[in-house]
Scaffold this motif. Structure first.
Motif, PDB file in Angstrom:
ATOM      1  N   LYS A  17       0.860  -1.178   0.000  1.00 42.05           N
ATOM      2  CA  LYS A  17       0.000   0.000   0.000  1.00 42.05           C
ATOM      3  C   LYS A  17       0.904   1.237   0.000  1.00 42.05           C
ATOM      4  O   LYS A  17       1.936   1.246   0.666  1.00 42.05           O
ATOM      5  CB  LYS A  17      -0.883   0.027   1.244  1.00 42.05           C
ATOM      6  CG  LYS A  17      -1.889  -1.074   1.304  1.00 42.05           C
ATOM      7  CD  LYS A  17      -2.671  -0.990   2.595  1.00 42.05           C
ATOM      8  CE  LYS A  17      -3.633  -2.152   2.718  1.00 42.05           C
ATOM      9  NZ  LYS A  17      -4.375  -2.123   3.974  1.00 42.05           N
ATOM     10  N   LYS A  40      -3.261   2.571  -3.711  1.00 41.65           N
ATOM     11  CA  LYS A  40      -4.018   2.828  -2.480  1.00 41.65           C
ATOM     12  C   LYS A  40      -4.242   1.567  -1.646  1.00 41.65           C
ATOM     13  O   LYS A  40      -4.058   1.570  -0.435  1.00 41.65           O
ATOM     14  CB  LYS A  40      -5.358   3.465  -2.836  1.00 41.65           C
ATOM     15  CG  LYS A  40      -6.231   3.799  -1.664  1.00 41.65           C
ATOM     16  CD  LYS A  40      -7.539   4.421  -2.108  1.00 41.65           C
ATOM     17  CE  LYS A  40      -8.473   4.650  -0.934  1.00 41.65           C
ATOM     18  NZ  LYS A  40      -9.764   5.171  -1.366  1.00 41.65           N
ATOM     19  N   ASP A  41      -4.661   0.472  -2.295  1.00 39.64           N
ATOM     20  CA  ASP A  41      -4.946  -0.753  -1.544  1.00 39.64           C
ATOM     21  C   ASP A  41      -3.862  -1.817  -1.689  1.00 39.64           C
ATOM     22  O   ASP A  41      -3.994  -2.922  -1.183  1.00 39.64           O
ATOM     23  CB  ASP A  41      -6.306  -1.321  -1.928  1.00 39.64           C
ATOM     24  CG  ASP A  41      -6.400  -1.705  -3.401  1.00 39.64           C
ATOM     25  OD1 ASP A  41      -5.409  -1.526  -4.132  1.00 39.64           O
ATOM     26  OD2 ASP A  41      -7.464  -2.164  -3.812  1.00 39.64           O
ATOM     27  N   ASN A  70      -0.245  -8.508   2.485  1.00 40.47           N
ATOM     28  CA  ASN A  70      -1.386  -7.753   1.974  1.00 40.47           C
ATOM     29  C   ASN A  70      -2.511  -8.731   1.631  1.00 40.47           C
ATOM     30  O   ASN A  70      -2.539  -9.320   0.569  1.00 40.47           O
ATOM     31  CB  ASN A  70      -0.989  -6.933   0.745  1.00 40.47           C
ATOM     32  CG  ASN A  70      -2.096  -6.040   0.280  1.00 40.47           C
ATOM     33  OD1 ASN A  70      -3.261  -6.272   0.563  1.00 40.47           O
ATOM     34  ND2 ASN A  70      -1.748  -5.012  -0.455  1.00 40.47           N
ATOM     35  N   ASN A  72      -5.522  -8.202   0.919  1.00 34.41           N
ATOM     36  CA  ASN A  72      -6.432  -7.754  -0.135  1.00 34.41           C
ATOM     37  C   ASN A  72      -6.152  -8.482  -1.446  1.00 34.41           C
ATOM     38  O   ASN A  72      -7.057  -8.706  -2.234  1.00 34.41           O
ATOM     39  CB  ASN A  72      -6.276  -6.251  -0.398  1.00 34.41           C
ATOM     40  CG  ASN A  72      -6.848  -5.413   0.707  1.00 34.41           C
ATOM     41  OD1 ASN A  72      -7.816  -5.791   1.350  1.00 34.41           O
ATOM     42  ND2 ASN A  72      -6.249  -4.260   0.934  1.00 34.41           N
ATOM     43  N   LYS A  76      -9.005 -10.335  -3.995  1.00 31.46           N
ATOM     44  CA  LYS A  76      -9.232  -9.680  -5.287  1.00 31.46           C
ATOM     45  C   LYS A  76      -8.850 -10.586  -6.452  1.00 31.46           C
ATOM     46  O   LYS A  76      -9.511 -10.583  -7.483  1.00 31.46           O
ATOM     47  CB  LYS A  76      -8.496  -8.350  -5.341  1.00 31.46           C
ATOM     48  CG  LYS A  76      -9.123  -7.340  -4.429  1.00 31.46           C
ATOM     49  CD  LYS A  76      -8.639  -5.954  -4.682  1.00 31.46           C
ATOM     50  CE  LYS A  76      -9.389  -5.010  -3.779  1.00 31.46           C
ATOM     51  NZ  LYS A  76      -9.316  -3.643  -4.214  1.00 31.46           N
TER      52      LYS A  76
END
Length: 85
Positions: A17, A40-41, A70, A72, A76
């Protein structure tokens, strides 16, 4: 025009990030900022590479080997695979 097709695409895109880069260990900070900046993510570049690479693969499959904190990324990628494949 016909685009080239590949059996394998290897890439190590940035996945941190933007806000977490400053907290990386000192030895990491000798590398250019863009080497770590995943947006950002933290998955902006990863997702772009995955989406774009699908049209260049000779068969529609994606294998990810990711050892990052991470979380995320994993969700995703799973979502992208379910939508695209």
């Amino acid at each position: 025009s016909m685009e080239a097709k590949y059996d394998l695409i290897v890439c190590k895109p940035p996945y941190e990030k933007t806000t977490s880069i400053k907290s990386l260990p000192k030895e990491y900070r000798v590398e250019p900022f863009v080497a770590f900046d995943g947006g950002k993510d933290g998955v902006e570049i990863v997702m772009r590479v995955l989406k774009e690479s699908l049209k260049f693969l000779s068969f529609p499959d994606v294998q990810i080997d990711e050892n990052t904190m991470n979380h995320n990324i994993n969700q995703k990628i799973k979502d992208l695979k379910e939508k695209s494949l």
